[in-house]
Design a protein around this motif. Structure first.
Motif, mmCIF file in Angstrom:
data_model
loop_
_atom_site.group_PDB
_atom_site.id
_atom_site.type_symbol
_atom_site.label_atom_id
_atom_site.label_comp_id
_atom_site.label_asym_id
_atom_site.label_seq_id
_atom_site.Cartn_x
_atom_site.Cartn_y
_atom_site.Cartn_z
ATOM 1 N N ALA A 1 0.826 -1.208 0.000
ATOM 2 C CA ALA A 1 0.000 0.000 0.000
ATOM 3 C C ALA A 1 0.859 1.257 0.000
ATOM 4 O O ALA A 1 0.534 2.246 -0.671
ATOM 5 N N VAL A 2 1.972 1.234 0.737
ATOM 6 C CA VAL A 2 2.884 2.388 0.766
ATOM 7 C C VAL A 2 3.478 2.633 -0.609
ATOM 8 O O VAL A 2 3.533 3.776 -1.097
ATOM 9 N N VAL A 3 3.901 1.563 -1.286
ATOM 10 C CA VAL A 3 4.476 1.699 -2.631
ATOM 11 C C VAL A 3 3.439 2.268 -3.596
ATOM 12 O O VAL A 3 3.725 3.179 -4.391
ATOM 13 N N VAL A 4 2.212 1.739 -3.530
ATOM 14 C CA VAL A 4 1.143 2.220 -4.411
ATOM 15 C C VAL A 4 0.849 3.695 -4.119
ATOM 16 O O VAL A 4 0.634 4.494 -5.042
ATOM 17 N N ALA A 5 0.859 4.070 -2.840
ATOM 18 C CA ALA A 5 0.591 5.460 -2.471
ATOM 19 C C ALA A 5 1.665 6.403 -2.995
ATOM 20 O O ALA A 5 1.367 7.513 -3.465
ATOM 21 N N VAL A 6 2.925 5.983 -2.937
ATOM 22 C CA VAL A 6 4.013 6.820 -3.451
ATOM 23 C C VAL A 6 3.864 7.018 -4.961
ATOM 24 O O VAL A 6 4.046 8.132 -5.476
ATOM 25 N N VAL B 1 2.404 8.741 4.749
ATOM 26 C CA VAL B 1 2.084 8.444 3.350
ATOM 27 C C VAL B 1 0.757 9.086 2.965
ATOM 28 O O VAL B 1 0.626 9.681 1.884
ATOM 29 N N LEU B 2 -0.236 8.970 3.838
ATOM 30 C CA LEU B 2 -1.528 9.583 3.533
ATOM 31 C C LEU B 2 -1.407 11.101 3.455
ATOM 32 O O LEU B 2 -2.033 11.740 2.598
ATOM 33 N N ASN B 3 -0.604 11.687 4.319
ATOM 34 C CA ASN B 3 -0.406 13.141 4.313
ATOM 35 C C ASN B 3 0.182 13.623 2.984
ATOM 36 O O ASN B 3 -0.129 14.713 2.512
ATOM 37 N N ALA B 4 1.022 12.787 2.371
ATOM 38 C CA ALA B 4 1.654 13.171 1.109
ATOM 39 C C ALA B 4 0.691 13.131 -0.066
ATOM 40 O O ALA B 4 1.054 13.553 -1.173
ATOM 41 N N LEU B 5 -0.534 12.655 0.168
ATOM 42 C CA LEU B 5 -1.527 12.626 -0.901
ATOM 43 C C LEU B 5 -2.264 13.965 -1.039
ATOM 44 O O LEU B 5 -3.261 14.053 -1.742
ATOM 45 N N TYR B 6 -1.764 15.003 -0.366
ATOM 46 C CA TYR B 6 -2.428 16.312 -0.398
ATOM 47 C C TYR B 6 -2.653 16.886 -1.797
ATOM 48 O O TYR B 6 -3.598 17.650 -2.000
ATOM 49 N N PRO B 7 -1.817 16.535 -2.830
ATOM 50 C CA PRO B 7 -2.111 17.092 -4.151
ATOM 51 C C PRO B 7 -3.488 16.712 -4.683
ATOM 52 O O PRO B 7 -4.025 17.400 -5.567
ATOM 53 N N ILE B 8 -4.080 15.643 -4.157
ATOM 54 C CA ILE B 8 -5.411 15.246 -4.621
ATOM 55 C C ILE B 8 -6.419 16.360 -4.334
ATOM 56 O O ILE B 8 -7.225 16.722 -5.196
ATOM 57 N N GLY B 9 -6.386 16.898 -3.131
ATOM 58 C CA GLY B 9 -7.300 17.979 -2.803
ATOM 59 C C GLY B 9 -7.102 19.186 -3.694
ATOM 60 O O GLY B 9 -8.066 19.847 -4.107
ATOM 61 N N THR B 10 -5.839 19.472 -4.014
ATOM 62 C CA THR B 10 -5.538 20.630 -4.863
ATOM 63 C C THR B 10 -6.081 20.460 -6.266
ATOM 64 O O THR B 10 -6.753 21.351 -6.807
ATOM 65 N N VAL B 11 -5.812 19.307 -6.893
ATOM 66 C CA VAL B 11 -6.224 19.109 -8.285
ATOM 67 C C VAL B 11 -7.738 18.961 -8.396
ATOM 68 O O VAL B 11 -8.343 19.401 -9.385
ATOM 69 N N VAL B 12 -8.359 18.351 -7.390
ATOM 70 C CA VAL B 12 -9.819 18.213 -7.426
ATOM 71 C C VAL B 12 -10.488 19.575 -7.316
ATOM 72 O O VAL B 12 -11.422 19.890 -8.075
ATOM 73 N N LEU B 13 -10.027 20.411 -6.393
ATOM 74 C CA LEU B 13 -10.607 21.746 -6.235
ATOM 75 C C LEU B 13 -10.328 22.606 -7.463
ATOM 76 O O LEU B 13 -11.175 23.413 -7.866
ATOM 77 N N ALA B 14 -9.156 22.427 -8.069
ATOM 78 C CA ALA B 14 -8.848 23.168 -9.298
ATOM 79 C C ALA B 14 -9.805 22.762 -10.414
ATOM 80 O O ALA B 14 -10.218 23.596 -11.229
ATOM 81 N N GLY B 15 -10.171 21.486 -10.452
ATOM 82 C CA GLY B 15 -11.112 21.023 -11.458
ATOM 83 C C GLY B 15 -12.507 21.580 -11.239
ATOM 84 O O GLY B 15 -13.210 21.941 -12.186
ATOM 85 N N VAL B 16 -12.915 21.693 -9.965
ATOM 86 C CA VAL B 16 -14.262 22.186 -9.651
ATOM 87 C C VAL B 16 -14.359 23.695 -9.822
ATOM 88 O O VAL B 16 -15.297 24.217 -10.426
ATOM 89 N N VAL B 17 -13.372 24.415 -9.294
ATOM 90 C CA VAL B 17 -13.438 25.879 -9.281
ATOM 91 C C VAL B 17 -12.933 26.494 -10.582
ATOM 92 O O VAL B 17 -13.572 27.385 -11.150
ATOM 93 N N LEU B 18 -11.786 26.022 -11.050
ATOM 94 C CA LEU B 18 -11.160 26.619 -12.233
ATOM 95 C C LEU B 18 -11.444 25.847 -13.515
ATOM 96 O O LEU B 18 -10.969 26.234 -14.581
ATOM 97 N N ARG B 19 -12.196 24.766 -13.409
ATOM 98 C CA ARG B 19 -12.532 23.931 -14.568
ATOM 99 C C ARG B 19 -11.291 23.370 -15.251
ATOM 100 O O ARG B 19 -11.281 23.158 -16.475
ATOM 101 N N GLU B 20 -10.252 23.154 -14.456
ATOM 102 C CA GLU B 20 -9.053 22.553 -15.024
ATOM 103 C C GLU B 20 -9.269 21.054 -15.192
ATOM 104 O O GLU B 20 -9.756 20.383 -14.277
ATOM 105 N N ARG B 21 -8.904 20.542 -16.340
ATOM 106 C CA ARG B 21 -9.110 19.122 -16.603
ATOM 107 C C ARG B 21 -7.972 18.292 -16.028
ATOM 108 O O ARG B 21 -6.805 18.618 -16.210
ATOM 109 N N LEU B 22 -8.345 17.231 -15.342
ATOM 110 C CA LEU B 22 -7.342 16.314 -14.834
ATOM 111 C C LEU B 22 -6.808 15.462 -15.977
ATOM 112 O O LEU B 22 -7.565 15.046 -16.857
#
Length: 309
Positions: A120-125, A267-288
């Protein structure tokens, strides 16, 4: 289960705070955004301390100071790295080091991870790398200096998790307040230095320091002018969310006596970019991008694996 829940919540909230900070940094220097956001974040932590309580101690104060120093160094070196190198490489590199360093420290202390947890750690990285990877059109070249700065920045962010893990369980939010006050002082000093240097450069007709304006083409808000209310609210929300994320991370670290808690939360803490890209998609309509979607799916799989391990 609480450890995973707090860890994931902290990561998502961190991502939201980073999105708001990035949005504000389009108009003012990033170091100024982080300094003001850090200062504003002191207030909710003080409220939390008054409501939830906590026992101040020398150990809690010391590790809180370590967390504040690590966070400030991480932020400043990250900006320095992104000012001289490609974001598409250095940003994921920083996130990977932030995830891996606490895991290595935990293993060195004797923590034994189950095969499922290791997988799980490897997959998360891998998920961190895919989600944090962004298109880079600046044409910046990868240099040893940029790689080292990004790696040390990641170690600084990992150091925050290690410091919070070392705080006494009964300290409550007190170490977080210490960390935030010290971080505010250090980032405020850095912002002042950057502003003074930029002002001297402008008066002498020289080029501005690239680290002073990373992510900002000049500064949309002229120095000395009051920030517009909407911009100030954005920075304030960034500071409050960042403080809340720290509370979630510390809660996750102290939610269990299992020695495997530290690597799981890091490892979970390092997944913070998910929140950034998701909010960018919702607010700025940026495509993932396709890799980012794959990264989000892998992050979900890794989280389930860590919850079951």
């Amino acid at each position: 289960m609480l450890t995973v829940l707090f860890g994931l919540t902290g990561a998502v909230v961190y991502g939201f705070a980073d999105f708001l900070g990035g949005l504000a940094s389009r108009r003012i220097r990033p170091v100024a955004v982080t300094a003001v956001a850090a200062a504003i974040g002191i207030l909710p932590l003080l409220i939390g301390l008054a409501v939830l309580g906590g026992t101040p101690s020398w150990a809690g104060t010391l590790w809180g100071a370590v967390a504040g120093l690590s966070g400030a160094v991480g932020v400043l070196l990250l900006y320095a790295a992104l000012a001289i190198g490609p974001m598409s490489v250095l940003s994921p590199l920083t996130a990977v080091f932030a995830a891996v360093v606490p895991v290595l420290v935990a293993v060195a202390r004797g923590t034994v991870l189950s095969p499922l947890a290791v997988a799980a750690v490897v997959v998360a990285v891998v998920a961190v790398v895919l989600v944090a990877a962004v298109r880079d059109t600046s044409g910046a070249r990868l240099t040893v200096r940029g790689v080292v700065a990004a790696a040390v920045a990641g170690c600084g962010f990992g150091g925050i998790v290690l410091a919070y893990d070392a705080t006494p369980p009964g300290a409550g939010i007190h170490p977080l307040v210490v960390a935030r006050v010290l971080q505010t002082v250090l980032l405020g000093a850095a912002a002042l230095v950057v502003t003074v240097r930029a002002g001297r450069g402008a008066r002498s007709g020289g080029a501005a320091d690239p680290a002073a304006s990373v992510g900002v083409a000049g500064s949309a808000v002229p120095p000395g002018r009051w920030w517009p209310p909407r911009l100030l609210l954005t920075v304030a929300a960034c500071g409050v969310l960042d403080a809340l994320a720290n509370v979630c991370i510390q809660a996750g670290l102290h939610a269990s006596d299992d020695p495997g808690t530290l690597p799981v939360v890091s490892v979970l803490n390092a997944l913070y970019p998910i929140g950034t890209v998701v909010l960018a998609g919702v607010v700025l309509r940026e495509r993932l991008t396709a890799p980012q979607w794959v990264g989000i799916a892998l992050a979900f799989i890794a989280s389930v694996g860590l919850a079951l391990a």
